[in-house]
Design a protein around this motif. Structure first.
Motif, PDB file in Angstrom:
ATOM      1  N   LEU A   1      38.681 142.247 -63.024  1.00 21.90           N
ATOM      2  CA  LEU A   1      37.525 142.077 -62.146  1.00 21.90           C
ATOM      3  C   LEU A   1      36.361 141.409 -62.880  1.00 21.90           C
TER       4      LEU A   1
ATOM      5  N   ARG B   1      39.558 146.747 -64.399  1.00 19.57           N
ATOM      6  CA  ARG B   1      38.169 146.410 -64.749  1.00 19.57           C
ATOM      7  C   ARG B   1      38.089 145.110 -65.542  1.00 19.57           C
TER       8      ARG B   1
ATOM      9  N   VAL C   1      40.138 151.008 -59.282  1.00 20.27           N
ATOM     10  CA  VAL C   1      39.040 151.476 -60.132  1.00 20.27           C
ATOM     11  C   VAL C   1      38.398 152.727 -59.542  1.00 20.27           C
ATOM     12  N   ARG C   2      38.287 152.785 -58.224  1.00 24.47           N
ATOM     13  CA  ARG C   2      37.642 153.927 -57.556  1.00 24.47           C
ATOM     14  C   ARG C   2      38.539 155.158 -57.454  1.00 24.47           C
TER      15      ARG C   2
ATOM     16  N   GLU D   1      39.667 146.822 -56.888  1.00 22.80           N
ATOM     17  CA  GLU D   1      38.493 147.688 -56.708  1.00 22.80           C
ATOM     18  C   GLU D   1      38.904 149.083 -56.251  1.00 22.80           C
TER      19      GLU D   1
ATOM     20  N   ARG E   1      41.364 141.409 -54.925  1.00 29.33           N
ATOM     21  CA  ARG E   1      40.094 142.036 -55.296  1.00 29.33           C
ATOM     22  C   ARG E   1      39.989 143.432 -54.675  1.00 29.33           C
ATOM     23  N   ASP E   2      40.382 143.552 -53.423  1.00 28.32           N
ATOM     24  CA  ASP E   2      40.347 144.858 -52.754  1.00 28.32           C
ATOM     25  C   ASP E   2      41.260 145.863 -53.452  1.00 28.32           C
TER      26      ASP E   2
END
Length: 95
Positions: free
Chosen positions: A40, A37, A23-24, A20, A16-17
């Motif tokens: 997630l 995305r 995505v950032r 994410e 998950r980290d």
């Protein structure tokens, strides 16, 4: 009528980290951000149809990446090798 996907995504904290962060990241490839995305959203329990509508992609795209992540994990999000001769480019343009 929507149907629940047989490919239930459960992410580890590490995965998950990583997703994410992808995505950032401003320098990440657009296609990899889209794949992250999708995964997630699937992990959050969202259905394929609503993911496709929200991200404005085809339903088959969501199904493909959800299934690949389910079967192969993070490695499944990478592009696969394509068959055939690779393209070659000359200094003056495309050959």
């Amino acid at each position: 009528m929507s149907r629940q996907s047989p490919f239930v995504i459960e992410l580890s904290d590490e995965d998950r980290d990583l997703l994410e962060a992808m995505v950032r990241r401003r320098t990440a490839e657009r296609r990899m951000v889209l794949r992250a995305r999708i995964v997630l959203a699937a992990a959050d329990g969202e259905e394929n149809v609503s993911i496709a509508e929200r991200l404005e992609v085809a339903l088959n795209t969501v199904i493909k990446w959800r299934k690949r992540f389910f079967e192969e994990g993070m490695d499944g999000l990478a592009d696969r090798k394509r068959s055939g001769r690779p393209r070659t480019f000359s200094p003056s343009g495309r050959r």
